[in-house]
Design an enzyme around this catalytic site. Structure first.
Site, mmCIF file in Angstrom:
data_model
loop_
_atom_site.group_PDB
_atom_site.id
_atom_site.type_symbol
_atom_site.label_atom_id
_atom_site.label_comp_id
_atom_site.label_asym_id
_atom_site.label_seq_id
_atom_site.Cartn_x
_atom_site.Cartn_y
_atom_site.Cartn_z
ATOM 1 N N ARG A 37 0.822 -1.218 0.000
ATOM 2 C CA ARG A 37 0.000 0.000 0.000
ATOM 3 C C ARG A 37 0.852 1.262 0.000
ATOM 4 O O ARG A 37 0.330 2.376 0.147
ATOM 5 C CB ARG A 37 -0.937 0.001 1.211
ATOM 6 C CG ARG A 37 -1.909 -1.174 1.243
ATOM 7 C CD ARG A 37 -2.754 -1.225 -0.027
ATOM 8 N NE ARG A 37 -3.519 -2.461 -0.130
ATOM 9 C CZ ARG A 37 -4.186 -2.824 -1.211
ATOM 10 N NH1 ARG A 37 -4.175 -2.051 -2.288
ATOM 11 N NH2 ARG A 37 -4.859 -3.966 -1.244
ATOM 12 N N HIS A 67 7.919 -6.937 -7.062
ATOM 13 C CA HIS A 67 6.630 -6.350 -7.443
ATOM 14 C C HIS A 67 6.498 -4.980 -6.796
ATOM 15 O O HIS A 67 6.653 -4.835 -5.588
ATOM 16 C CB HIS A 67 5.486 -7.259 -6.980
ATOM 17 C CG HIS A 67 4.179 -7.008 -7.673
ATOM 18 N ND1 HIS A 67 3.566 -5.760 -7.696
ATOM 19 C CD2 HIS A 67 3.357 -7.842 -8.373
ATOM 20 C CE1 HIS A 67 2.436 -5.851 -8.373
ATOM 21 N NE2 HIS A 67 2.279 -7.090 -8.798
ATOM 22 N N TYR A 70 1.038 -1.553 -4.928
ATOM 23 C CA TYR A 70 -0.190 -1.303 -5.674
ATOM 24 C C TYR A 70 -0.486 0.185 -5.811
ATOM 25 O O TYR A 70 -1.179 0.607 -6.744
ATOM 26 C CB TYR A 70 -1.379 -1.976 -4.988
ATOM 27 C CG TYR A 70 -1.334 -3.485 -4.994
ATOM 28 C CD1 TYR A 70 -1.020 -4.187 -6.161
ATOM 29 C CD2 TYR A 70 -1.613 -4.215 -3.842
ATOM 30 C CE1 TYR A 70 -0.980 -5.570 -6.173
ATOM 31 C CE2 TYR A 70 -1.585 -5.600 -3.851
ATOM 32 C CZ TYR A 70 -1.269 -6.275 -5.016
ATOM 33 O OH TYR A 70 -1.239 -7.644 -5.021
ATOM 34 N N HIS A 107 2.028 -2.553 -12.053
ATOM 35 C CA HIS A 107 0.756 -2.308 -12.726
ATOM 36 C C HIS A 107 0.852 -0.952 -13.419
ATOM 37 O O HIS A 107 1.185 0.048 -12.760
ATOM 38 C CB HIS A 107 -0.388 -2.294 -11.718
ATOM 39 C CG HIS A 107 -0.629 -3.613 -11.052
ATOM 40 N ND1 HIS A 107 -1.630 -3.807 -10.119
ATOM 41 C CD2 HIS A 107 -0.004 -4.814 -11.187
ATOM 42 C CE1 HIS A 107 -1.607 -5.058 -9.708
ATOM 43 N NE2 HIS A 107 -0.625 -5.690 -10.339
ATOM 44 N N GLU A 142 2.656 -5.223 -16.384
ATOM 45 C CA GLU A 142 1.759 -6.343 -16.143
ATOM 46 C C GLU A 142 0.463 -6.184 -16.933
ATOM 47 O O GLU A 142 -0.103 -5.089 -17.003
ATOM 48 C CB GLU A 142 1.443 -6.467 -14.656
ATOM 49 C CG GLU A 142 0.563 -7.669 -14.329
ATOM 50 C CD GLU A 142 0.429 -7.935 -12.852
ATOM 51 O OE1 GLU A 142 -0.526 -8.641 -12.468
ATOM 52 O OE2 GLU A 142 1.272 -7.447 -12.066
ATOM 53 N N ASP A 176 -0.400 -11.999 -16.710
ATOM 54 C CA ASP A 176 -1.167 -12.579 -15.607
ATOM 55 C C ASP A 176 -2.346 -13.348 -16.198
ATOM 56 O O ASP A 176 -3.180 -12.772 -16.900
ATOM 57 C CB ASP A 176 -1.665 -11.476 -14.673
ATOM 58 C CG ASP A 176 -2.339 -12.019 -13.435
ATOM 59 O OD1 ASP A 176 -3.362 -12.724 -13.572
ATOM 60 O OD2 ASP A 176 -1.873 -11.740 -12.322
ATOM 61 N N HIS A 179 -5.800 -12.091 -15.192
ATOM 62 C CA HIS A 179 -6.079 -10.778 -15.760
ATOM 63 C C HIS A 179 -6.438 -10.862 -17.241
ATOM 64 O O HIS A 179 -7.426 -10.258 -17.680
ATOM 65 C CB HIS A 179 -4.883 -9.856 -15.579
ATOM 66 C CG HIS A 179 -4.595 -9.509 -14.151
ATOM 67 N ND1 HIS A 179 -3.520 -8.724 -13.776
ATOM 68 C CD2 HIS A 179 -5.231 -9.843 -12.999
ATOM 69 C CE1 HIS A 179 -3.512 -8.588 -12.461
ATOM 70 N NE2 HIS A 179 -4.541 -9.263 -11.976
ATOM 71 N N HIS A 211 2.409 -14.678 -14.358
ATOM 72 C CA HIS A 211 1.700 -14.877 -13.099
ATOM 73 C C HIS A 211 0.655 -15.960 -13.336
ATOM 74 O O HIS A 211 -0.236 -15.793 -14.174
ATOM 75 C CB HIS A 211 0.994 -13.590 -12.662
ATOM 76 C CG HIS A 211 1.910 -12.593 -12.030
ATOM 77 N ND1 HIS A 211 1.566 -11.261 -11.883
ATOM 78 C CD2 HIS A 211 3.134 -12.727 -11.476
ATOM 79 C CE1 HIS A 211 2.549 -10.615 -11.285
ATOM 80 N NE2 HIS A 211 3.514 -11.495 -11.027
ATOM 81 N N ASP A 224 -10.993 -8.773 -11.199
ATOM 82 C CA ASP A 224 -9.670 -9.266 -10.817
ATOM 83 C C ASP A 224 -9.770 -9.958 -9.461
ATOM 84 O O ASP A 224 -9.485 -9.357 -8.429
ATOM 85 C CB ASP A 224 -8.667 -8.103 -10.776
ATOM 86 C CG ASP A 224 -7.270 -8.548 -10.362
ATOM 87 O OD1 ASP A 224 -7.032 -9.760 -10.271
ATOM 88 O OD2 ASP A 224 -6.425 -7.668 -10.110
ATOM 89 N N HIS A 226 -8.397 -13.536 -7.937
ATOM 90 C CA HIS A 226 -7.632 -14.744 -8.186
ATOM 91 C C HIS A 226 -8.236 -15.940 -7.461
ATOM 92 O O HIS A 226 -8.809 -15.814 -6.381
ATOM 93 C CB HIS A 226 -6.188 -14.569 -7.704
ATOM 94 C CG HIS A 226 -5.448 -13.492 -8.416
ATOM 95 N ND1 HIS A 226 -4.121 -13.210 -8.171
ATOM 96 C CD2 HIS A 226 -5.836 -12.616 -9.386
ATOM 97 C CE1 HIS A 226 -3.727 -12.206 -8.939
ATOM 98 N NE2 HIS A 226 -4.760 -11.832 -9.684
ATOM 99 N N GLU A 256 0.264 -16.375 -7.552
ATOM 100 C CA GLU A 256 -0.285 -15.329 -6.686
ATOM 101 C C GLU A 256 -1.680 -15.741 -6.205
ATOM 102 O O GLU A 256 -2.559 -14.914 -6.033
ATOM 103 C CB GLU A 256 -0.400 -14.008 -7.438
ATOM 104 C CG GLU A 256 0.902 -13.387 -7.859
ATOM 105 C CD GLU A 256 0.670 -12.080 -8.583
ATOM 106 O OE1 GLU A 256 1.408 -11.124 -8.339
ATOM 107 O OE2 GLU A 256 -0.275 -12.011 -9.422
#
Length: 279
Positions: A37, A67, A70, A107, A142, A176, A179, A211, A224, A226, A256
Site C-alpha cells: 500500500r 513487485h 499497488y 501495474h 503487467e 497474468d 487478468h 503470473h 480481478d 484470483h 499469486e
C-alpha cells in the site's frame, strides 16, 4: 525443468525467502519491494543479500521478481501521486542492482477519467524519467483485467506504452493469466490464438514472466479475483497447457493464488510439476 515459484513475504529478509522457496519446492519467487500500500522501503541489509545470493546460486533459485506497490500509479491525475511513482520506481530499480538478472513488475496504472491515451503518455513519461542505459533489472508491464480505468487491459495498450519509451529494450511484459482471461483473451479455448496476437502486437521476445492465477470470475468479466489453480474458471488443464507450451515453458512462473500459508503454494507447485512434461 519447470521454473516456478510464488509470492513470499520479505519481512524476514532475502535469505529467509530463499530458504522458504527451497523448502516448498520453488525455484524462484516474487516479493513486494515495500508495503504493497506504499511507504518507504526498509534499509537494505547487504550481509543478508550476500547470504541470499550464495544460497540462491547453490539451490538454483532464479530470477527474483520484485513487485512494485499497488499504490504506484504512473498515470494519476494528481502530480504528487505521479511523483511518488517516479521516486518509488527509481529507488526500487537502484536496490535491484544488488540482484543481477532481476525482474521488476508493476501495474501500469489507472488514468481516472483522463482517458486511455493520456494515461499511456503519462506512463511512458515516468518510464522515460527512471530508465537508465546500463541498468540490470528488466522492467515488466503487467497485463491487467480492465476493471475501472486501468491501463494495460489490452496488448495494444502495452505496445503503445513501449512505443513511447526511449530505452524500450529495458522493458518486458508479465502476463497474468487471471487478468488476461478476465480482459477477454480466451486462454481456455484459444491459447495459441492469444499467443499469436501477443506476438504480433508486442512480441513474444518481450514476454519475460507469467503470473499463474486461476480466476473466480467468468470469461471477459473485467474483474480481478484470483483463485487457486484448478479451482476457478480457467481450470487445471489450461494451466497444464500453459506451462508445457513450447513458446512459454522456458519462462519463470509465479503463483499469486489465495493461500492460508506457504504450504498451500507448495501443494500447487507440486501439482503443476506433476503436469509438466520433461521433454
Amino acid at each position: 525443468m519447470l521454473n516456478i515459484g510464488c509470492h513470499l513475504s520479505s519481512s524476514k529478509g532475502f535469505l529467509a525467502m530463499g530458504k522458504t522457496a527451497a523448502e516448498i519446492g520453488a525455484s524462484t519467487f516474487q516479493f513486494f519491494t515495500r508495503n504493497p500500500r506504499g511507504g518507504a522501503a526498509k534499509a537494505l541489509d547487504t550481509d543478508d543479500i550476500a547470504a541470499y545470493r550464495a544460497f540462491a546460486e547453490a539451490h538454483g533459485i532464479f530470477p527474483v521478481l520484485a513487485h512494485a506497490p499497488y499504490t504506484l500509479n504512473c498515470c494519476a491525475a494528481d502530480p504528487h501521486i505521479r511523483e511518488f511513482a517516479r521516486n518509488t520506481m527509481a529507488d526500487d530499480l537502484a536496490r535491484l542492482e544488488y540482484f543481477p538478472g532481476s525482474l521488476y513488475n508493476f501495474h501500469p496504472g489507472s488514468h481516472v477519467k483522463q482517458g486511455v491515451e493520456a494515461g499511456i503518455a503519462l506512463i511512458a513519461e515516468t518510464l522515460n524519467t527512471v530508465l537508465r542505459p546500463g541498468q540490470t533489472p528488466r522492467v515488466l508491464l503487467e497485463t491487467m483485467s480492465g476493471k475501472g480505468s486501468e491501463v494495460g487491459r489490452s496488448f495494444e495498450e502495452l505496445r503503445a506504452i513501449m512505443d513511447l519509451v526511449e530505452h524500450r529494450q529495458l522493458l518486458g511484459v508479465c502476463l497474468d493469466t487471471c487478468h488476461v482471461y478476465d480482459a477477454g483473451y480466451d486462454l481456455v479455448h484459444d491459447l495459441d490464438g492469444v499467443l499469436e496476437r501477443f506476438d504480433k502486437t508486442v512480441g513474444l521476445d518481450r514476454l519475460r514472466a507469467i503470473h499463474l492465477n486461476d480466476s473466480k470470475n467468468p470469461f471477459a468479466s473485467h474483474k480481478d479475483r484470483h483463485a487457486r489453480i484448478g479451482e476457478g474458471s480457467l481450470g487445471l488443464d489450461t494451466f497444464a497447457a500453459i506451462i508445457n507450451h513450447p513458446k512459454l515453458r522456458h519462462l519463470p512462473f509465479y503463483l499469486e493464488t489465495p493461500q492460508e500459508d506457504v504450504a498451500g503454494y507448495g501443494q500447487e507447485i507440486a501439482l503443476l510439476r506433476s503436469r509438466f512434461l520433461n521433454n
